[in-house]
Design an enzyme around this catalytic site. Structure first.
Site, PDB file in Angstrom:
ATOM      1  CG  ASP A   1       5.346  -4.658  -7.154  1.00 49.19           C
ATOM      2  OD1 ASP A   1       6.189  -4.986  -6.309  1.00 49.19           O
ATOM      3  OD2 ASP A   1       5.625  -4.175  -8.263  1.00 49.19           O
TER       4      ASP A   1
ATOM      5  CB  CYS B   1     -30.452 -23.738 -26.497  1.00 52.61           C
ATOM      6  SG  CYS B   1     -32.215 -23.688 -26.848  1.00 52.61           S
TER       7      CYS B   1
ATOM      8  CB  CYS C   1     -34.020 -21.265 -23.339  1.00 58.76           C
ATOM      9  SG  CYS C   1     -34.085 -22.989 -23.885  1.00 58.76           S
TER      10      CYS C   1
ATOM     11  CG  ASP D   1       5.918  -5.446 -12.890  1.00 52.14           C
ATOM     12  OD1 ASP D   1       5.674  -6.659 -12.720  1.00 52.14           O
ATOM     13  OD2 ASP D   1       7.049  -4.950 -12.741  1.00 52.14           O
TER      14      ASP D   1
END
Length: 759
Positions: A441, A22, A19, A643
């Protein structure tokens, strides 16, 4: 701490987590370990991803931290160091499948025992008495409790032994042990129970059904998780086991792990390309759908790049290996997907905080329920109070909270990877889901990034063919992209180029050389002016037309006289306008930013549909980042698409950095998202995937929280005073299992996301 040291990253498979509490405990212990910078634990993948300083902490230290938290680290497969990651992944998958089968068997036996005992209780007392029935049920119920239920006892004991209180297993242990122990006392000492005035009813069916239904829920979760990791398994399956090595003695098959950089490999029709490389002989068409999502094969010839894992179609070719092993594009894609699927989204933080105190709260609610029923409930009070207590501790389910985010991220990132859309993780998905502005760009993003000759304009009647021949001869010695475009055009036209001498280059401006006795100057108009060459008014119209079309004019002079203009264009991608329109339909504002001239930038903007007022041209990389920061300062949430190289400052400054990549450049460090195929339409696809994922996570969290808000009061008996209704513990167990399964199932709906490029 020596923060200047190199930070390493490791994934540890953690066993025993059930769970969100944990997860929180393991993260807390790892993060306080000396040398650990960050630790993120994913319940869905059962993996801890840790960034640490190796000169301060080692793997053994990290394993000890997990064990100190009360959990275990799965041993590494023996083949991890000797075989490929694909082989190691297969071993791990096989081990998980074996565990899942064991879990399924235990769940089936437990449910069957519970149902048989439950059914026997409805038999007439004349056939079997209550005491005889209890004695018959004791052995199988005990088997279920301590064989099938052992995993709950182990997990609860580990937590208790290390002094960390409670977890989900604690709730199951407390509830089922109470039911089993009460029933065992009733069975073994019935007279004692009768003298105490306690009803001699047993709940062996309840304890067995609770164990069985909880295990069934975990089995269903496990199967669903297996489906969520299908993308990684599919990617790993793309890599062949062998390659065909070309040697002076002939071709021979070798193991993929034996291929080295520089080896020559033959790829026959129908073969998968073994590693990344360059075609050195032959030609074919290669299906790159695993990278780009596009089904149309791509033509490959000498000097073209091919990517490992793609499929050759009808032709045959020889390639030289350039990347092998973990350096291949496929291996890097798998690594990126693994990292993404092991990540968290910030939206999970609330669930993590709640789950940290949830189990103690539930146990406290159970004690209060027990006391209220003992004090105020109807007779037999002990029976009613015990049933209500068991229902409360069993019905609560922090499992669903822990699975709400990671399962959605698992499915979404895997699904996106199938389209060549690589997302780094939950934070990137959440950022993509809240964008306002997308800054694009130009070169390589909206345009092809490959300059080509678009036109020749002779001056004073100079022959166009001669203009190209002499200019290309002079440009042969230059490495500039525009020079390469001129030389490439001459090659396409079949022009034989003479040798140039006395070559001189002015970086970024132009070149001069002697060709067949002629002095040839090629470059910008300013460069030619510096060489004493004026183009004259005849060239003005051509220069204006080139600027309006977004082309770059390269001027040519022969023996000091203007000879003509060569117009260079970086063509706009056919899908660029569709990409911008798709972003606008999503309510996103698009901007264009470039280092090119204003006229070129505005021409491209017109072609793709970006308004002139949202164009920034002639900017340096740092100025791109300043634009992004100014938009963010205006409370806009910004994505930068570039890029990944000269755009790195802007990518890093944005809320979300999106890198346009190729098969050989998938791990752009400055970006949060990488578009492997370079299709700008995938930007809109990324936004759609992100928005759907965030919506699914919210639905999961609402279900997880709402489930507990509604069912815990019902299990406590909130409706009993009004309607006489209580929640049976077996029904509570079924509802608990259903909550986790429903969260995973809701996440799995993301597998149906449309992953084709938007538009």
């Amino acid at each position: 701490m020596n923060t200047s040291a190199t930070v390493h990253e490791i994934d540890l498979p953690v066993v025993g987590m059930t769970c969100a509490s944990c997860v929180n405990r393991v993260e807390r212990f790892l993060n306080k370990t000396p040398g650990v910078e960050t630790a993120t634990v994913n319940l869905a993948t059962e993996t801890a991803t840790i960034r640490y300083l190796p000169d301060v902490a080692g793997r053994d230290d990290l394993v000890r931290a997990v064990e100190a938290a009360g959990y275990e680290v799965r041993p590494e497969p023996a083949a991890r160091t000797a075989a490929s990651s694909a082989g190691a992944g297969a071993l791990e998958a096989e081990e998980r499948a074996r565990e899942l089968r064991t879990l399924g068997r235990q769940a089936l036996v437990s449910v069957l025992v519970g149902l048989v005992v439950l059914g026997a209780m409805w038999l007439p007392q004349t056939l079997v008495g209550l005491e005889d029935l209890n004695r018959l049920a004791l052995l199988p119920a005990t088997l279920v409790q301590f064989w099938a239920g052992r995993r709950f006892y182990d997990a609860a004991w580990r937590s208790f032994r290390h002094g960390f209180g409670t977890n989900m297993s604690t709730l199951v242990v407390v509830g089922t042990t109470a039911a089993w122990a009460y029933s065992a006392v009733v069975t073994l000492w019935p007279d004692l129970v009768m003298r105490a005035g306690i009803e001699p009813a047993s709940y062996f069916d309840t304890s067995a059904l609770i164990v069985g239904l909880v295990l069934t829920g975990r089995w269903l979760e496990g199967r669903a998780r297996h489906q969520t990791t299908g993308a990684i398994r599919a990617l790993l399956a793309l890599r062949p086991d062998t390659a065909r090595l070309v040697t002076p003695e002939g071709d021979r098959d070798v193991a993929l792990t034996d291929v080295a950089v520089g080896d020559l490999l033959r790829v026959r029709p129908g073969d998968r390309v073994p590693v990344d490389g360059i075609v050195t002989a032959g030609a074919s068409a290669v299906d790159e759908a695993m990278l780009t999502g596009e089904p149309i094969p791509v033509d490959k010839a000498v000097a073209d790049e091919v990517i490992g894992g793609t499929t050759n179609t009808t032709g045959s070719f020889v390639m030289r290996a350039t990347r092998v092993g973990e350096e291949t594009a496929l291996a890097r894609i798998v690594d990126l997907v693994r990292r993404a699927q092991g990540s968290k989204a910030p939206i999970q933080a609330l669930a993590d905080r709640v789950s940290g105190v949830f189990v103690p709260f539930v146990l406290a609610a159970g004690v209060v329920t027990l006391a209220l029923w003992l004090g105020l409930g109807p007779e037999p009070r002990l029976t009613h109070s015990l049933v209500a207590f068991i229902a409360v501790v069993v019905v609560a389910c922090p499992c669903a909270m822990g699975l709400a985010t990671p399962t959605a991220i698992l499915v979404a990132t895997g699904r996106a990877a199938e389209a060549g859309l690589l997302v780094r993780g939950g934070e990137a998905l959440e950022a993509a889901g809240h964008l306002d502005v997308v800054v694009l760009d130009k070169t390589g993003t909206l345009t092809l990034g490959r300059p080509t000759v678009a036109g020749l304009t002779p001056i004073d009647g100079f022959d166009p063919g001669e203009l190209l021949r002499l200019a290309a001869a002079a440009e042969q010695g230059s490495e500039h992209p525009l020079a390469a475009a001129v030389v490439a055009r001459a090659g396409l036209d079949g022009v034989a180029l003479p040798t140039a001498t006395a070559f001189e280059a002015s970086p970024g401006h132009g070149v001069a050389a002697t060709v067949e006795g002629h002095r040839v100057v090629v470059g910008s108009t300013r460069f030619l002016a510096g060489q004493g060459v004026a183009l004259g008014t005849d060239a003005d119209a051509a220069l204006d037309a080139a600027a309006a079309a977004g082309r770059t004019p390269v001027a040519v002079a022969i023996d000091g006289c203007p000879a003509g203009l060569i117009e260079i264009a970086d063509p706009v991608k056919p899908e660029a306008r569709i990409a911008v329109a798709a972003l606008e339909r999503l309510g996103l504002e698009t901007w264009l930013v470039t280092g090119d001239a204003v006229a070129t930038a505005e021409a491209v903007a017109r072609q793709v549909g970006i308004p002139a007022e949202r164009v920034r041209a002639g900017v340096l990389p740092a100025e791109k980042a300043e634009l992004v920061e100014s938009l963010r300062a205006a409370k806009r949430r910004v994505a930068m698409v570039g890029d990944g190289l000269n755009d790195a400052p802007a990518l890093a400054a944005a809320d979300l950095g999106i890198a346009i990549g190729t098969g050989a450049d998938v791990a752009v460090e400055a970006s949060d998202v990488t578009l492997v195929g370079g299709d700008p339409r995938l930007v809109a696809t990324a936004v759609v995937v992100a928005r759907r994922t965030i919506r699914t996570i919210r639905e999961n969290l609402v279900w997880a929280f709402g489930y507990n808000v509604v069912l815990i009061p019902l299990a406590m008996g909130a409706l009993y005073p009004f309607l006489g209704i209580t929640v049976h513990p077996a029904i509570a167990a079924g509802a608990m299992a259903l909550s986790s399964v429903s969260v995973v199932a809701n996440s799995l709906r993301l597998r149906r996301l449309p992953i084709r490029p938007a538009g």
